[in-house]
Design an enzyme around this catalytic site. Structure first.
Site, short mmCIF file in Angstrom:
data_model
loop_
_atom_site.label_atom_id
_atom_site.label_comp_id
_atom_site.label_asym_id
_atom_site.label_seq_id
_atom_site.Cartn_x
_atom_site.Cartn_y
_atom_site.Cartn_z
N LYS A 22 -14.19 1.03 -3.72
CA LYS A 22 -15.24 1.48 -2.79
C LYS A 22 -16.29 2.30 -3.54
CE LYS A 22 -12.07 2.06 1.09
NZ LYS A 22 -11.45 3.07 1.94
N GLU A 26 0.83 -1.21 0.00
CA GLU A 26 0.00 0.00 0.00
C GLU A 26 0.87 1.26 0.00
OE1 GLU A 26 -4.38 -0.16 1.73
OE2 GLU A 26 -3.00 0.55 3.25
N HIS A 47 6.98 -27.11 -1.22
CA HIS A 47 6.29 -28.25 -1.81
C HIS A 47 5.03 -27.83 -2.56
CE1 HIS A 47 8.79 -31.31 0.26
NE2 HIS A 47 9.00 -30.26 1.06
O1 PA5 Z 1 -3.16 1.70 5.91
C1 PA5 Z 1 -4.26 2.18 5.76
O2 PA5 Z 1 -4.46 3.40 5.83
C2 PA5 Z 1 -5.48 1.31 5.50
O3 PA5 Z 1 -5.12 -0.02 5.36
C3 PA5 Z 1 -6.47 1.44 6.63
O4 PA5 Z 1 -5.85 1.04 7.82
C4 PA5 Z 1 -7.70 0.59 6.39
O5 PA5 Z 1 -8.29 0.94 5.17
C5 PA5 Z 1 -8.72 0.79 7.51
O6 PA5 Z 1 -9.03 2.14 7.65
P1 PA5 Z 1 -9.74 2.69 8.94
O7 PA5 Z 1 -8.87 2.47 10.11
O8 PA5 Z 1 -9.96 4.14 8.65
O9 PA5 Z 1 -11.03 1.94 9.08
#
Ligand code: PA5
Length: 444
Positions: free
Chosen positions: A425, A290, A311
């Site tokens: 989303k 990410e 394996h």
């Molecule tokens: O690293 C990030 O920002 C995302 O993975 C969020 O942690 C994830 O989308 C969850 O978001 P939130 O804590 O706002 O629910």
């Protein structure tokens, strides 16, 4: 001398040392930016000093809340996704016994930690409900934005279950909300309902938040020594304060990944020989994927547990397309070891191993696979930690966070945003006719 040992001799044949030297100055400039207090991403760099900055009273409050949950609940339901979920689970899977609920002894493994809100599977949620039947439970809802759909749906469903079981008044006392200090629907709801709350610092994003109450409360509830977690993180903080790449191995790692990528290695396989590290690998994948995968750049993060996966797709690693490298995390002292016995009949032909430990065999498998893969054209970077404990967990988290930020900056991308997560989303909201998302979406 650092706590973690980095060895990249199995990557060196794939590049020239001058390439490391070449990036030295960029690394120093990025380091200076990150630590200057004047970075353009200053609003996302809180994690850099958080292990130092965390208020001891906040740690105490986390520990007290954890004790209360231990005393009143058989199960803690952790609701969260991505950065609000993976870190805590990584710690709990790494540091607690995988079969603790089958081991006799009434209370020492209480409460069990279960997770929801990390998917939209009605089957999974129903199964969690079945597991909660007849059990005392509490909920830790974790969401920085307070608006993420998956945990919001799970919270609505499981809060109702809690209220039906205990009544509204008692249910309120069994809900702990971890969220932003001011913003978001969850903060509003928590204020309205009077839940116990913990704050995710504004300047720490989801995937960099495991060392905040996001990860610390579930960890403490699972019996993990969070002081040790933070001490480990502090040690990594101190070790990695230098911009000098000859001393900062996290930066060496960041550089090597970048060079290998330039050489066509677009996939990085995080390999561990301990199954308890499987969720650590999941956390690591999110951190790097990410942070780095944007603007058509970045390494694809994958993971494997060896020898298990040798394996399954070991064949691909040995002889498939040559576009991957391995990052191997080894543990010097296993928590437990076993000696292989001798058998007078030796029908299985294993007497050559009699007297050796299983860990010794695991070590030789590690070396054997490393050399075989190197011969097959797969570079490898190896990390060794002395053992898996709370200190090591905290150390590793901070270490990889810093390496990841440096690596993403070397790729020329912002390590702290995730614009690409929004599109699915938006499409989903259109299909579900969420107010404000009125355009027609293509349904399949
Ligand atoms: O690293 C990030 O920002 C995302 O993975 C969020 O942690 C994830 O989308 C969850 O978001 P939130 O804590 O706002 O629910």
């Amino acid at each position: 001398m650092t706590y973690i040992k980095l060895d990249y001799t199995n990557a060196e044949p794939f590049f020239g040392h001058y390439q490391i030297e070449f990036l030295k100055e960029s690394v120093a400039a990025i380091h200076e930016q990150m630590h200057s207090g004047r970075s353009k991403h200053q609003d996302a760099l809180g994690w850099l000093t958080y292990p130092q900055d965390i208020d001891p009273q906040e740690i105490e409050r986390i520990q007290k809340t954890a004790q209360h949950i231990q005393q009143t609940s058989d199960i803690l339901l952790v609701i969260g996704i991505g950065g609000s979920y993976l870190g805590a689970r990584a710690a709990i899977e790494m540091l607690t016994h995988p079969f603790k609920y089958s081991i006799p002894g009434p209370t020492q493994h209480k409460p069990q930690i279960l997770y929801v809100g990390q998917n939209l599977s009605s089957t999974y949620m129903t199964q969690v409900m079945q597991a909660l039947k007849g059990k005392d439970f509490a909920i830790n809802i974790i969401s920085k934005s307070g608006t993420t759909t998956e945990p919001a749906i799970a919270f609505r469903i499981f809060r109702k279950l809690l209220e039906d079981k205990y009544g509204k008044e008692e249910a309120r006392k069994r809900i702990i909300a971890t969220t932003d200090a001011e913003q978001g629907a969850l903060r509003e709801l928590a204020q309205q309902e009077g839940y116990v709350t913990f704050t995710i610092p504004r300047d720490i994003g989801g995937r960099y938040s495991v060392l905040t109450p996001v990860g610390l409360l579930p960890m403490a509830t699972a019996g993990i020594d969070i002081q040790q977690v933070l001490t480990g993180a502090k040690q990594a903080y101190n070790e990695l304060l230098t911009a000098d790449i000859t001393e900062n191995s996290a930066y060496q790692y960041a550089i090597i990944r970048n060079i290998l990528f330039q050489k066509g290695m677009a996939i990085e396989l995080f390999v561990a020989y301990e199954p308890s590290l499987q969720f650590f690998a999941e956390w690591w994948k999110q951190l790097f994927g990410e942070s780095e995968g944007k603007e058509r750049r970045g390494i694809f993060p994958a993971s494997a547990t060896f020898t298990t996966d040798l394996h399954s797709f070991g064949q691909y690693i040995q002889e498939g397309q040559r576009d991957l490298f391995e990052t191997i995390l080894t543990v010097k002292e296993p928590a437990h070891d076993l000696v292989i016995g001798s058998d007078p009949d030796n029908i299985d032909g294993l007497n050559y191993l009699a007297g050796k430990t299983v860990n010794k065999v695991n070590e030789q498998a590690t070396i054997g696979a490393l050399n075989a893969h190197a011969e097959g054209g797969v570079p490898a970077v190896t990390f060794e930690v002395p053992r898996l404990d709370a200190f090591t967990f905290g150390y590793l988290v901070y270490y990889f966070e810093k390496a990841c930020a440096m690596s993403a900056y070397l790729f020329g991308v912002n390590p702290f945003d995730q614009p690409g997560v929004e599109l699915y989303k938006t499409n989903m909201f259109k299909l579900l006719e969420k107010p404000g998302y009125t355009e027609t979406a293509k349904s399949i």
